[in-house]
Design a protein around this motif. Structure first.
Motif, PDB file in Angstrom:
ATOM      1  N   VAL B 822       0.766  -1.196   0.010  1.00 38.12           N
ATOM      2  CA  VAL B 822      -0.156  -0.043  -0.051  1.00 38.12           C
ATOM      3  C   VAL B 822       1.014   1.239  -0.066  1.00 38.12           C
ATOM      4  O   VAL B 822       1.774   1.248   0.862  1.00 38.12           O
ATOM      5  CB  VAL B 822      -1.022   0.032   1.187  1.00 38.12           C
ATOM      6  N   ASP B 823       0.663   2.001  -0.954  1.00 38.65           N
ATOM      7  CA  ASP B 823       1.330   3.341  -1.051  1.00 38.65           C
ATOM      8  C   ASP B 823       0.840   4.340  -0.202  1.00 38.65           C
ATOM      9  O   ASP B 823      -0.579   4.858  -0.469  1.00 38.65           O
ATOM     10  CB  ASP B 823       1.439   3.892  -2.318  1.00 38.65           C
ATOM     11  N   ALA B 824       1.283   4.703   1.121  1.00 39.34           N
ATOM     12  CA  ALA B 824       0.681   5.536   1.826  1.00 39.34           C
ATOM     13  C   ALA B 824       0.473   6.831   1.618  1.00 39.34           C
ATOM     14  O   ALA B 824      -0.335   7.826   2.083  1.00 39.34           O
ATOM     15  CB  ALA B 824       1.493   5.360   3.299  1.00 39.34           C
ATOM     16  N   GLN B 825       1.199   7.166   0.527  1.00 39.39           N
ATOM     17  CA  GLN B 825       1.380   8.644  -0.074  1.00 39.39           C
ATOM     18  C   GLN B 825       0.363   8.959  -1.038  1.00 39.39           C
ATOM     19  O   GLN B 825      -0.338   9.912  -1.153  1.00 39.39           O
ATOM     20  CB  GLN B 825       2.595   9.175  -0.436  1.00 39.39           C
ATOM     21  N   LEU B 826       0.070   8.052  -2.090  1.00 40.57           N
ATOM     22  CA  LEU B 826      -0.859   8.167  -3.203  1.00 40.57           C
ATOM     23  C   LEU B 826      -2.038   7.157  -2.963  1.00 40.57           C
ATOM     24  O   LEU B 826      -2.845   7.125  -3.717  1.00 40.57           O
ATOM     25  CB  LEU B 826      -0.253   7.582  -4.332  1.00 40.57           C
ATOM     26  N   GLY B 827      -2.037   6.327  -2.023  1.00 41.96           N
ATOM     27  CA  GLY B 827      -3.131   5.635  -1.581  1.00 41.96           C
ATOM     28  C   GLY B 827      -3.505   4.260  -2.533  1.00 41.96           C
ATOM     29  O   GLY B 827      -4.223   3.715  -2.502  1.00 41.96           O
ATOM     30  N   GLY B 828      -2.363   3.890  -3.261  1.00 38.13           N
ATOM     31  CA  GLY B 828      -2.571   2.860  -4.201  1.00 38.13           C
ATOM     32  C   GLY B 828      -2.320   1.581  -3.444  1.00 38.13           C
ATOM     33  O   GLY B 828      -1.404   1.555  -2.613  1.00 38.13           O
ATOM     34  N   VAL B 829      -3.103   0.367  -3.953  1.00 36.20           N
ATOM     35  CA  VAL B 829      -2.791  -0.996  -3.394  1.00 36.20           C
ATOM     36  C   VAL B 829      -2.278  -1.615  -4.928  1.00 36.20           C
ATOM     37  O   VAL B 829      -2.837  -1.696  -5.801  1.00 36.20           O
ATOM     38  CB  VAL B 829      -4.178  -1.565  -3.125  1.00 36.20           C
ATOM     39  N   ARG B 830      -1.180  -2.388  -4.406  1.00 34.48           N
ATOM     40  CA  ARG B 830      -0.467  -3.035  -5.363  1.00 34.48           C
ATOM     41  C   ARG B 830      -0.353  -4.576  -4.922  1.00 34.48           C
ATOM     42  O   ARG B 830       0.079  -4.945  -3.972  1.00 34.48           O
ATOM     43  CB  ARG B 830       0.838  -2.978  -6.055  1.00 34.48           C
ATOM     44  N   VAL B 831      -1.149  -5.491  -5.610  1.00 35.55           N
ATOM     45  CA  VAL B 831      -1.037  -7.096  -4.952  1.00 35.55           C
ATOM     46  C   VAL B 831       0.336  -7.641  -5.638  1.00 35.55           C
ATOM     47  O   VAL B 831       0.606  -7.478  -6.902  1.00 35.55           O
ATOM     48  CB  VAL B 831      -2.271  -7.684  -5.877  1.00 35.55           C
ATOM     49  N   VAL B 832       1.033  -7.963  -4.695  1.00 29.47           N
ATOM     50  CA  VAL B 832       2.473  -8.553  -5.305  1.00 29.47           C
ATOM     51  C   VAL B 832       2.535  -9.928  -5.363  1.00 29.47           C
ATOM     52  O   VAL B 832       3.426 -10.571  -5.900  1.00 29.47           O
ATOM     53  CB  VAL B 832       3.557  -7.936  -4.368  1.00 29.47           C
ATOM     54  N   ARG B 833       1.559 -10.675  -4.385  1.00 24.89           N
ATOM     55  CA  ARG B 833       1.632 -12.006  -4.351  1.00 24.89           C
ATOM     56  C   ARG B 833       0.293 -12.668  -4.128  1.00 24.89           C
ATOM     57  O   ARG B 833      -0.326 -12.109  -3.435  1.00 24.89           O
ATOM     58  CB  ARG B 833       2.840 -12.812  -3.400  1.00 24.89           C
ATOM     59  N   TYR B 834      -0.093 -13.709  -4.827  1.00 23.74           N
ATOM     60  CA  TYR B 834      -1.541 -14.087  -4.694  1.00 23.74           C
ATOM     61  C   TYR B 834      -1.584 -15.625  -4.933  1.00 23.74           C
ATOM     62  O   TYR B 834      -1.194 -16.099  -6.061  1.00 23.74           O
ATOM     63  CB  TYR B 834      -2.440 -13.525  -5.651  1.00 23.74           C
ATOM     64  N   VAL B 835      -1.691 -16.409  -3.786  1.00 23.82           N
ATOM     65  CA  VAL B 835      -1.682 -17.757  -3.820  1.00 23.82           C
ATOM     66  C   VAL B 835      -3.135 -18.426  -3.424  1.00 23.82           C
ATOM     67  O   VAL B 835      -3.783 -17.746  -2.511  1.00 23.82           O
ATOM     68  CB  VAL B 835      -0.918 -18.408  -2.786  1.00 23.82           C
TER      69      VAL B 835
END
Lengths: 260, 967
Positions: B822-835
């Protein structure tokens, strides 16, 4: 032709026009097709300035070694415009003429002190980008005038571009920022900063730039920026978000922080 | 929608004349009628020269045709699809002088002197139809699911490979990000493109037709592909170990994959009948209004208009569109349903409610005619929010009020109780309460709704994308009051549905009544915007939870009070599912399905579960956090062991799913107590699990063996994209003990196929598949008795089994583990791993199964983070009806998804298969949301979790978590 019928709407790639038509928001009814004017597609150096024909597509900008070398932030902005299909068809002239406050390349042109080249039957005039927009979707382009190109004087300093959209691609920006930061001197550093989606038009932020130049702390500069812009709540974001993120982007840019 | 505006068609009509380097083009709305009239009898045309797939052609084009229209309607190159008709989805991508462009956004006249390449031009060798490398890679990697976006993906890939022979995964994502895929098979598309470039030829996770190890993991070398797309592992559970089979269980490309990568697969919109008319629908611009007057006289006078229907001359009830109780529609429900929906309603109750429909000789004339229909509305008060709609002073959408009645027409909410809720709370050491909301999200299948209706005497043939041809037929017959055998429903290919192509649709009825009225076949294709507002999506919910728990984490009581916004017609149940996956003696669930003046809600992949699981699993994650427990431990303590704590499952693998997920994800190392780490980028891990019961219902199968040794397997399935046809063929080959190549599948036509319950509720494999198994058994018995058929002889076997579960409940199980940044400055969420770990019983086809699980998980990420249909609260008008607005994931948003199957065999389904299709969407949303909580230490209670909400949460006073948080 525009002289004879000045109310014609010039069109080229139509990537924005189509959407306006689809949503029924377009009022114009007569159009002038420019797409085949190949001479308006050139990207070249002219008298030290980077000269970009209005019909240069986003793909042209991405691929141009001149652009990548002299104005990499413009190539970065072009890459963030839609998908490849839109990049192949959308033009920089169209982005400028459409006058959206969210136009992806516009903050780049504003920060780079670009000049819009307008032509009509009587001749050519050059308008500084900062003075090109007069209000929401309003420009100084006179009926009968055509945007034929953009000229960008040499840029010195570190360049920055960041578009923040809802999803990673194919998004209309929530906020978009471009900046150029000169080398640090004893008292501060020259900076040119422009933002999209925070005002009725793309804007430069002279007070913020002055604060940076004066050597104020980053916190103080951020506060100035948050006061200087007047974003609104709309479909894509809130005013509060835009204000905070503008300040955060500025910090990332100035401090050269990690991920953009 | 009467707006004084220039329609795009008129724009196109005018701009087409611009042929010179600089041309003046004009369009004047005032002369539209004359223009359109001219169109019907031959509009202004321009001769152009264009090279299409290497062949130089001279074509006379109407100045207003788009390139897509020229290709599809006039050159019969229907491989190019129209998914949005406004440059947002990429299904129409073709190469123009080698560059990918959206053919929906190009005028045909603009391609004069240029070269166009379409999917039909991709085959390497037209004579022997040898596939090009990229097409073959698409087949091998199961890139197309529904296949509707495939032609566009292929053209974008072709352009990339021409300029970059060995692209990386990142190159592929960048080049194809203008091509959406709602089946969300992005991983496979990217992998296919990378493989086509030769990068990962040796890294195929799944050999296209190879035997996977029956037990144990795939060899480690097979798991990591160079493209960075994680692969699939299949593991067999020791107690219920599955044995290797000959055909089933081998990764097999779809039997119709070649049709899907060559543009040959004919979807409804691709079919053309002689004398066919085109229809368009006029829809309400008001959220709630009485129609005072409709004047169609001007439209009727327009040359080329053949039929117009409105509520005044069409009284057809759309039964499945409004159902008391919202359950399966049938004759009994028809009798009782009070709040009926008609094909055309007055009053209109949402923006998009059909008001009139026109059939005309071409699509332009039909559209022009819509503009000439004059409607006078009396706007009525409206309400958008389900909780507000239940207030006493809320505008009433129906005379009885806004609580939708149950199947007995009682004004009662959905209720389910077990144990003693008050006693449960009294036993608790802690009681926690919270509120969660979920948004309306549209199914957004790539193929917009379409229908082609043709009457021959009293027999109706309707081509329509439907998830159940048999149900569609009975629905159509019931609505039209004709015998079912007078209706033939045909669906050979369809571009996804995810639940909104169940039953029949008003588009089917509208095309049908227009065809009757006009005496000619009528094709209706909805625009993307119409599909978004006129066809249903997932119901939005408000969920209030109250949970009692002991100090040691044992649950004592769970209470849910919920509200579901159904739109103005009750199409489906509106329940909120999920709390039954927790073992707890005291439950109290009350859910109110509420009428609102929004677009109608209905089934969408796991109808009531993704939103319900988001609520309950966020709630339980919160409880675990308050008790300072690792959420996995909390889940293991409280997860279901018996269905509703009473009925045993046919087999139970939840422990194993969680154990394997924890191990593969390295949960114990990765998870940290919730809270913000220093620095702007915050990592977090989330978990969610699921138990999912598929729908049931009888299905039949017929197998016919001829003397040439061909086995014709007749099944009433269509193929939404999950691969039902291939699954049925594999099951048949295995059960008959013959090679797959001996099977001819007959599908998608009610006149040729026996009853099948339809591709909904994740039941085709287990229900129709079991019928195939039983029919095969019978056929083998006949062969043993009578010998193989000779000459004109045939052997025919059929079966309509009614599978018994011996008083048990058959569930699929699974668990998802997600890591986000989670980018606390821009608010974005990036899924980096998904099992994802899933038990779907035996995996019939690992190749398509992998696509299914990945697609559901990817859709879940979209629902968690992006998707919404926003409304203008003052006007009641939806503001984001389209792919841009709805923000479904793109190539660049979709992370690699890792899939692990725990195979098991409960001895009941075909070769031990259980359900699959919906299950991976069910826990995905909650897993992502819980990972965000773990990253930032603030609970996100309202979907979608947008950037704005994250920044708000982080900056709200007292946002930082106090219990167990890290600073």
């Amino acid at each position: 032709m525009l002289r004879d019928e000045p109310t014609l709407t010039p069109l080229a790639g139509c990537t924005d026009l189509y959407v306006a038509l689809n949503f029924g928001t377009l009022k114009d009814t007569r159009f002038l097709d420019l797409w085949r004017l190949d001479r308006l597609r050139k990207i070249e150096l002219r008298g030290g300035a980077l000269s970009i024909g209005a019909l240069a597509t986003f793909t042209d900008l991405i691929r141009s070694t001149l652009v990548r070398k002299r104005l990499p932030m413009l190539a970065a902005a072009a890459r963030d415009v839609g998908g490849v299909q839109i990049q192949n068809r959308g033009t920089i002239g169209g982005n400028v003429a459409n006058a959206s406050p969210a136009g992806d390349t516009l903050p780049v042109l504003a920060a780079a002190d670009a000049v819009v080249v307008l032509q009509q039957a009587g001749g050519i005039r050059r308008v500084p980008f900062d003075g090109f927009y007069t209000g929401y979707r309003q420009t100084v382009r006179r009926p009968g005038e055509l945007i034929v190109g953009i000229e960008i004087p040499p840029v010195r300093g570190r360049q920055f571009f960041r578009k923040v959209g809802t999803r990673a691609a194919q998004a209309i920006s929530k906020i978009v920022m471009a900046g150029i930061l000169g080398p640090a001197t004893g008292s501060g550093r020259t900076a040119r900063i422009a933002l999209g989606s925070v005002a009725p038009t793309v804007v430069r932020v002279p007070r913020t730039e002055a604060a940076l130049a004066s050597g104020a702390s980053i916190e103080a500069v951020q506060r100035t920026l948050m006061e200087e812009i007047a974003p609104i709540d709309d479909l894509r974001s809130t005013a509060e978000y835009r204000r905070r993120v503008a300040a955060n982007l500025l910090a990332r840019f100035v401090c050269g922080a990690s991920r953009g | 929608m009467r707006k004084r505006r220039i329609s795009r068609r008129k724009f196109l009509e005018g701009t087409g004349t611009a042929l010179a380097a600089v041309g003046v083009v004009a369009t004047r709305p005032t002369i539209a009628a004359q223009r359109a009239g001219a169109a019907a009898s031959g509009a202004a045309r321009t001769a152009i020269r264009v090279t299409v797939n290497g062949v130089a052609r001279q074509v006379d084009v109407d100045d207003r045709w788009t390139l897509a229209e020229l290709l599809r309607d006039h050159l019969e190159l229907t491989g190019t699809k129209i998914g949005c008709d406004r440059g947002e989805c990429g299904a129409c991508t073709v190469l123009l002088d080698g560059k990918p462009v959206y053919s929906c956004s190009q005028l045909a006249v603009w391609v004069d002197g240029r070269s166009v390449e379409t999917v039909e031009g991709l085959v390497k060798n037209v004579q022997n139809e040898k596939l090009s490398a990229v097409q073959q890679a698409f087949v091998d990697r199961d890139a197309p699911q529904c296949g509707f976006c495939t032609s566009g993906q292929l053209m974008a890939a072709k352009a990339l490979l021409s300029s970059n022979a060995h692209p990386t995964a990142e190159d592929a994502r960048a080049a194809m990000t203008g091509n959406l895929c709602r089946c969300s098979n992005y991983n496979h598309y990217v992998d296919a493109v990378v493989a086509a470039g030769g990068r990962s030829a040796e890294s195929l996770a799944l050999p296209a037709t190879g035997r996977l190890p029956a037990t144990g993991r795939l060899p480690a070398t097979g798991r990591a592909s160079l493209s960075g797309e994680p692969s699939l592992a299949i593991e067999s559970l020791a107690p219920q170990r599955v044995t290797a089979l000959n055909v089933v269980g081998h990764a097999t490309p779809r039997i119709d994959a070649v049709e899907r990568v060559t543009g040959k697969a004919k979807y409804t919109g691709d079919i053309r009948l002689p004398g066919m008319l085109y229809a368009r629908v006029l829809r309400s611009p008001h959220p709630h209004a009485r129609i005072i007057r409709i004047d169609t006289s001007k439209a009727r006078a327009l040359p080329g208009v053949k039929a117009i229907v409105t509520h005044e001359n069409c009284k057809v009830v759309w039964g499945a569109g409004g159902i008391s109780g919202g359950q399966q529609y049938n004759d009994e429900v028809k009798k009782i349903t009070k709040h009926r929906r008609y094909a055309f309603n007055n009053p209109v109750r949402f923006v998009g409610d059909p008001v009139a429909a026109v059939a005309a000789v071409d699509r332009h004339t039909a559209e022009d005619a819509l503009q000439l229909i004059d409607v006078e509305y009396e706007p009525l008060a409206f309400v958008l929010d389900p909780e507000a709609a239940l207030k006493p002073d809320a505008p009433k959408i129906w005379p009885e009020g806004n609580l939708s009645p149950n199947a007995r027409n009682e004004l009662m909410p959905i209720s389910q109780k077990r144990g003693d809720i008050d006693a449960g709370f009294a036993q608790a050491d802690h009681v926690f309460e919270d509120r969660f909301t979920t948004a309306f999200v549209h199914n957004a299948q790539m193929e917009p709704r379409a229908a082609l209706a043709a009457w021959q005497g009293d027999k109706l043939t309707i081509y329509t994308p439907t998830q159940g041809i048999s149900n569609c037929r009975t629905d159509m017959a019931r609505d039209l009051e004709i015998p079912p055998e007078k209706v033939d429903v045909i669906c050979h290919y369809m571009g996804g549905g995810f639940g909104n192509k169940n039953q029949n649709q008003d588009a089917d009825l509208i095309a049908t009544v227009l065809a009757k009225e006009a005496g000619a076949p009528v094709k209706l294709e909805l625009s993307r915007k119409e599909d978004f507002i006129g066809v249903h999506g997932r119901w939005p919910t408000v969920q209030y939870y109250k949970v009692g728990v002991k100090n040691d984490g044992t649950l004592t009581a769970i209470q849910l009070r919920g509200y579901s916004g159904m739109g103005p017609y009750r199409k489906n149940s509106g329940s909120i599912g999920g709390i039954e996956i927790y073992q707890c003696p005291n439950h109290d669930v009350t859910v109110h399905p509420v009428y609102t003046n929004r677009t109608v809600s209905g089934n969408f992949r796991g109808p009531e579960f993704p939103q319900g699981f988001f609520g309950i699993e966020s709630m339980m994650d919160e409880v675990a956090s308050k008790l300072k427990l690792d959420p996995v431990e909390f889940i293991q303590k409280n997860m279901t062991r018996k269905f509703r704590d009473e009925t045993p499952y046919t087999n139970y693998t939840l422990d194993e799913c969680i154990r394997r997920g924890v191990e593969a994800f390295d949960w114990k190392k990765k998870w940290h107590p919730p809270g913000a780490e220093g620095g702007p980028i915050k990592h977090g891990c989330g978990v969610s699990f699921m138990a999912f019961r598929s729908g049931l219902g009888r299905s039949s199968a017929v197998i016919r063996l001829d003397s040439k040794g061909r086995y014709a397997v007749h099944v009433g399935v269509t193929d939404v994209g999950a691969g039902a046809k291939t699954t049925m063929a594999l099951i048949a080959a295995e059960a008959l003990d013959v090679p797959l190549s001996k099977i001819d599948l007959v599908w998608g036509d009610t006149d040729r196929c026996p009853f099948s319950v339809g591709e909904s509720g994740s039941r085709t494999t287990i229900m129709t598949g079991q019928a195939v198994v039983e029919a095969a058994k019978d056929l083998k018995k006949q062969i043993a008795e009578k010998g193989l058929p000779k000459g004109d002889e045939v052997l025919i076997a059929s079966a309509s089994p009614n599978p018994q579960l011996q008083g048990k409940v058959r569930n699929a199980f699974g668990a998802h583990f997600v890591e986000v940044e989670v980018d606390a400055q821009l608010g974005g969420v990036r899924v980096v791993r998904y099992v994802c770990v899933h038990d779907c019983g035996r995996i019939i086809n690992p190749l398509t199964a992998d696509s299914q699980i990945k697609g559901g998980a990817t859709m879940g990420i979209g629902m968690a983070l992006h998707e919404d249909l926003l409304y203008d609260r003052r006007s009641g008008v939806p503001l984001t009806p389209g792919f841009y607005g709805a923000r479904i994931l793109t190539h660049r948003d979709a992370p690699p998804i890792e899939v692990i199957f725990i195979e098991s065999d409960d001895g009941l389904g075909p070769f031990g298969a259980k359900s699959m299709g919906e299950s991976s969407k069910v826990p995905a949303v909650a897993a992502v949301a819980n990972a965000v909580f773990n990253a930032i230490g603030v609970r996100m209670r309202d979907l979608p979790i947008t950037r704005d909400k994250i920044l708000d949460a982080l900056e709200a006073p007292g946002a930082a978590i106090t219990a167990g948080g890290r600073s």
